[in-house]
Design a protein around this motif. Structure first.
Motif, PDB file in Angstrom:
ATOM      1  N   GLU B 110       3.875  -3.357 -13.857  1.00 21.17           N
ATOM      2  CA  GLU B 110       3.550  -4.453 -12.961  1.00 21.17           C
ATOM      3  C   GLU B 110       4.119  -4.176 -11.569  1.00 21.17           C
ATOM      4  O   GLU B 110       3.448  -4.337 -10.546  1.00 21.17           O
ATOM      5  CB  GLU B 110       4.158  -5.744 -13.519  1.00 21.17           C
ATOM      6  CG  GLU B 110       3.406  -7.006 -13.152  1.00 21.17           C
ATOM      7  CD  GLU B 110       4.022  -8.202 -13.854  1.00 21.17           C
ATOM      8  OE1 GLU B 110       4.401  -9.163 -13.168  1.00 21.17           O
ATOM      9  OE2 GLU B 110       4.161  -8.158 -15.110  1.00 21.17           O
ATOM     10  N   LEU B 111       5.355  -3.692 -11.552  1.00 20.29           N
ATOM     11  CA  LEU B 111       6.013  -3.343 -10.293  1.00 20.29           C
ATOM     12  C   LEU B 111       5.264  -2.199  -9.614  1.00 20.29           C
ATOM     13  O   LEU B 111       5.030  -2.213  -8.400  1.00 20.29           O
ATOM     14  CB  LEU B 111       7.464  -2.933 -10.577  1.00 20.29           C
ATOM     15  CG  LEU B 111       8.302  -2.477  -9.394  1.00 20.29           C
ATOM     16  CD1 LEU B 111       8.333  -3.538  -8.301  1.00 20.29           C
ATOM     17  CD2 LEU B 111       9.723  -2.153  -9.843  1.00 20.29           C
ATOM     18  N   GLU B 112       4.860  -1.248 -10.442  1.00 16.73           N
ATOM     19  CA  GLU B 112       4.130  -0.089  -9.900  1.00 16.73           C
ATOM     20  C   GLU B 112       2.832  -0.540  -9.222  1.00 16.73           C
ATOM     21  O   GLU B 112       2.533  -0.136  -8.096  1.00 16.73           O
ATOM     22  CB  GLU B 112       3.831   0.885 -11.052  1.00 16.73           C
ATOM     23  CG  GLU B 112       3.461   2.265 -10.593  1.00 16.73           C
ATOM     24  CD  GLU B 112       3.215   3.197 -11.790  1.00 16.73           C
ATOM     25  OE1 GLU B 112       2.305   4.026 -11.707  1.00 16.73           O
ATOM     26  OE2 GLU B 112       3.930   3.066 -12.807  1.00 16.73           O
ATOM     27  N   GLN B 113       2.112  -1.433  -9.891  1.00 17.59           N
ATOM     28  CA  GLN B 113       0.859  -1.950  -9.332  1.00 17.59           C
ATOM     29  C   GLN B 113       1.098  -2.696  -8.024  1.00 17.59           C
ATOM     30  O   GLN B 113       0.368  -2.547  -7.048  1.00 17.59           O
ATOM     31  CB  GLN B 113       0.158  -2.888 -10.335  1.00 17.59           C
ATOM     32  CG  GLN B 113      -0.494  -2.154 -11.500  1.00 17.59           C
ATOM     33  CD  GLN B 113      -1.374  -0.999 -11.029  1.00 17.59           C
ATOM     34  OE1 GLN B 113      -2.165  -1.147 -10.090  1.00 17.59           O
ATOM     35  NE2 GLN B 113      -1.233   0.179 -11.647  1.00 17.59           N
ATOM     36  N   LEU B 114       2.150  -3.493  -8.034  1.00 21.05           N
ATOM     37  CA  LEU B 114       2.537  -4.274  -6.867  1.00 21.05           C
ATOM     38  C   LEU B 114       2.737  -3.356  -5.668  1.00 21.05           C
ATOM     39  O   LEU B 114       2.275  -3.627  -4.551  1.00 21.05           O
ATOM     40  CB  LEU B 114       3.862  -4.965  -7.193  1.00 21.05           C
ATOM     41  CG  LEU B 114       4.187  -6.300  -6.560  1.00 21.05           C
ATOM     42  CD1 LEU B 114       3.229  -7.348  -7.092  1.00 21.05           C
ATOM     43  CD2 LEU B 114       5.623  -6.696  -6.907  1.00 21.05           C
ATOM     44  N   LEU B 115       3.412  -2.259  -5.912  1.00 21.06           N
ATOM     45  CA  LEU B 115       3.732  -1.338  -4.825  1.00 21.06           C
ATOM     46  C   LEU B 115       2.515  -0.537  -4.379  1.00 21.06           C
ATOM     47  O   LEU B 115       2.327  -0.298  -3.188  1.00 21.06           O
ATOM     48  CB  LEU B 115       4.855  -0.401  -5.249  1.00 21.06           C
ATOM     49  CG  LEU B 115       6.204  -1.105  -5.398  1.00 21.06           C
ATOM     50  CD1 LEU B 115       7.222  -0.180  -6.039  1.00 21.06           C
ATOM     51  CD2 LEU B 115       6.706  -1.596  -4.046  1.00 21.06           C
ATOM     52  N   ILE B 116       1.695  -0.151  -5.348  1.00 20.77           N
ATOM     53  CA  ILE B 116       0.475   0.569  -4.994  1.00 20.77           C
ATOM     54  C   ILE B 116      -0.373  -0.300  -4.076  1.00 20.77           C
ATOM     55  O   ILE B 116      -0.868   0.146  -3.050  1.00 20.77           O
ATOM     56  CB  ILE B 116      -0.305   0.975  -6.262  1.00 20.77           C
ATOM     57  CG1 ILE B 116       0.449   2.102  -6.993  1.00 20.77           C
ATOM     58  CG2 ILE B 116      -1.725   1.427  -5.916  1.00 20.77           C
ATOM     59  CD1 ILE B 116      -0.136   2.483  -8.328  1.00 20.77           C
ATOM     60  N   LYS B 117      -0.496  -1.565  -4.449  1.00 17.41           N
ATOM     61  CA  LYS B 117      -1.267  -2.500  -3.636  1.00 17.41           C
ATOM     62  C   LYS B 117      -0.645  -2.635  -2.246  1.00 17.41           C
ATOM     63  O   LYS B 117      -1.336  -2.551  -1.232  1.00 17.41           O
ATOM     64  CB  LYS B 117      -1.322  -3.866  -4.336  1.00 17.41           C
ATOM     65  CG  LYS B 117      -2.148  -4.911  -3.592  1.00 17.41           C
ATOM     66  CD  LYS B 117      -2.437  -6.091  -4.491  1.00 17.41           C
ATOM     67  CE  LYS B 117      -3.235  -7.170  -3.756  1.00 17.41           C
ATOM     68  NZ  LYS B 117      -2.556  -7.677  -2.544  1.00 17.41           N
ATOM     69  N   PHE B 118       0.671  -2.802  -2.216  1.00 15.72           N
ATOM     70  CA  PHE B 118       1.357  -2.964  -0.939  1.00 15.72           C
ATOM     71  C   PHE B 118       1.106  -1.769  -0.017  1.00 15.72           C
ATOM     72  O   PHE B 118       0.734  -1.929   1.143  1.00 15.72           O
ATOM     73  CB  PHE B 118       2.863  -3.148  -1.145  1.00 15.72           C
ATOM     74  CG  PHE B 118       3.622  -3.220   0.139  1.00 15.72           C
ATOM     75  CD1 PHE B 118       3.738  -4.425   0.822  1.00 15.72           C
ATOM     76  CD2 PHE B 118       4.193  -2.088   0.684  1.00 15.72           C
ATOM     77  CE1 PHE B 118       4.429  -4.498   2.025  1.00 15.72           C
ATOM     78  CE2 PHE B 118       4.886  -2.141   1.896  1.00 15.72           C
ATOM     79  CZ  PHE B 118       4.991  -3.350   2.559  1.00 15.72           C
ATOM     80  N   PHE B 119       1.280  -0.580  -0.552  1.00 17.60           N
ATOM     81  CA  PHE B 119       1.146   0.600   0.305  1.00 17.60           C
ATOM     82  C   PHE B 119      -0.305   0.901   0.673  1.00 17.60           C
ATOM     83  O   PHE B 119      -0.567   1.558   1.676  1.00 17.60           O
ATOM     84  CB  PHE B 119       1.839   1.817  -0.304  1.00 17.60           C
ATOM     85  CG  PHE B 119       3.334   1.740  -0.169  1.00 17.60           C
ATOM     86  CD1 PHE B 119       3.925   1.787   1.092  1.00 17.60           C
ATOM     87  CD2 PHE B 119       4.143   1.563  -1.271  1.00 17.60           C
ATOM     88  CE1 PHE B 119       5.304   1.684   1.250  1.00 17.60           C
ATOM     89  CE2 PHE B 119       5.522   1.455  -1.127  1.00 17.60           C
ATOM     90  CZ  PHE B 119       6.103   1.519   0.128  1.00 17.60           C
TER      91      PHE B 119
END
Lengths: 154, 154
Positions: B110-119
Motif C-alpha cells: 500500500e505504501l509502495e503504491q502511494l509513493l509510486i502515485k506520488f512520484f
DNA sequence: CAGTAAATAAGAATGTTTCTTAACTAGGAA
DNA sequence: TTCCTAGTTAAGAAACATTCTTATTTACTG
C-alpha cells in the motif's frame, strides 16, 4: 538554517547543556556554512582549519557526535564511505546519485502529510518512531547540472 | 529470497556475465542465509569461513561490490560504520534502531503504491530514478523483543 | 579569581576498505 | 580431453576513517 551569530550559537549550546567552547562554535558554523552538501568530518575540518589552525580532527569527530546526540545536527544515512552530517534537522528527504555520490535535499510538505497519515494508520510494535525520510536512488543525467523536483500538471 | 541450488546460482552468475567461481557461489549463499540481518562484509566472511577456510576477506569485499554493481545485491544505507548488504532487491523499506543498530525490513504494498502515485505526479529533473525507500528511525522499546508493523483499525 | 569538571590537541590504536601482485582457475578453443 | 588466456583470487600492504588515551587547557561555578 538561518545565519546565527556566535552569541546565538553560544546560547543554543548552553541550552543543550554543553560548554560553549570555541571549537564547538566554529564546528557548528562550518556545518551551517556547508549546508546542503552533507559534509563529512574531514570536510568540516578542512573548512574551519584556515581560520582555526590548531583545532584537531579528533575534536571535530567528537563534536559532530555530540551535536548528533543532542539533536543539533543529524547524521545522514549513506551507502557507506564516511559519516555525513546535515544541519537541517527538519523532516526532509534525500536524493542519492550513485554516480557522483551527491546527496540532494528535498522537502515536500505534501509527501510529509501523506506519510504522517499512512503511519498514523499503522502501528509499529516495540518501536518508538523518531522520524522518517524517503530516499530516492538513481543517477544524475548531466553531471554538471543541478537536480530539481517539480510538480507535473495532471 | 527463496533457496537457490548451486547450479541455479551458477546460472545467474553466468547470466550476469560473471565467471561462476566457488568464492562467488559461497558468498551469495552466505548473504542469502543471513538475509534479514543486512550483513557487513565481515559478517559474510565469518559466516562462510568455517566451510571455506582459504577464502580471503578482500575477495568477500570485492565480490559483494561486484554483486551490487550487477544488481544481484543491494547496499543498504546506514548511518555510518561499515557497508551493509541486502539480498532482497525488491522495493522495500527499513526501520533503523539507533540503540541496537538493527535494521529491520518492512514491506508494504500500500505504501509502495502511494509513493509510486506520488512520484508519478512529480518530475525529478536531471535525475533518473532507480528506486526509492523509506526509512523509519527511532528506538526499540524492549531490546530483546522483535519489531513488527501492523495495521490499525480506523 | 580560584577550583573543578569538562573539553581539547596530539598522536597512537583500531577498524574498514581498497590496492598490488603473483598464483590460480573457469570456460572457450583446438 | 588438454591447452590457453582473461579474469579471479589470496595475501598482505596501503589507504582511509574513526575512536581512544593522556596530559594540558579551558569554561563555568561560586
Amino acid at each position: 538554517m538561518q545565519h546565527l551569530t556566535r552569541d546565538e550559537i553560544r546560547q543554543s549550546l548552553t541550552a543543550c547543556g554543553l560548554k560553549a567552547t570555541h571549537q564547538r562554535i566554529v564546528v557548528l558554523e562550518a556545518v551551517a556554512e556547508l549546508h546542503g552538501s552533507h559534509p563529512t568530518a574531514e570536510d568540516v575540518f578542512q573548512r574551519l582549519r584556515p581560520a582555526n589552525p590548531t583545532i584537531s580532527l579528533g575534536t571535530v569527530y567528537k563534536t559532530l557526535d555530540t551535536f548528533t546526540e543532542t539533536g543539533m545536527l543529524r547524521r545522514v544515512v549513506s551507502e557507506g564511505g564516511s559519516k555525513r552530517y546535515d544541519s537541517n534537522t527538519m523532516t526532509h528527504s534525500h536524493i542519492y546519485c550513485s554516480k557522483t555520490k551527491e546527496i540532494v535535499d528535498f522537502e515536500d510538505k505534501e509527501l510529509e502529510q501523506l506519510l504522517i497519515k499512512f503511519f498514523s494508520e499503522r502501528q509499529v510494535e516495540n518501536f518508538e518512531i523518531k522520524g522518517f525520510s524517503i530516499q530516492l536512488t538513481g543517477c544524475k543525467v548531466e553531471p554538471d547540472k543541478k537536480i530539481s523536483i517539480t510538480r507535473v500538471s495532471k
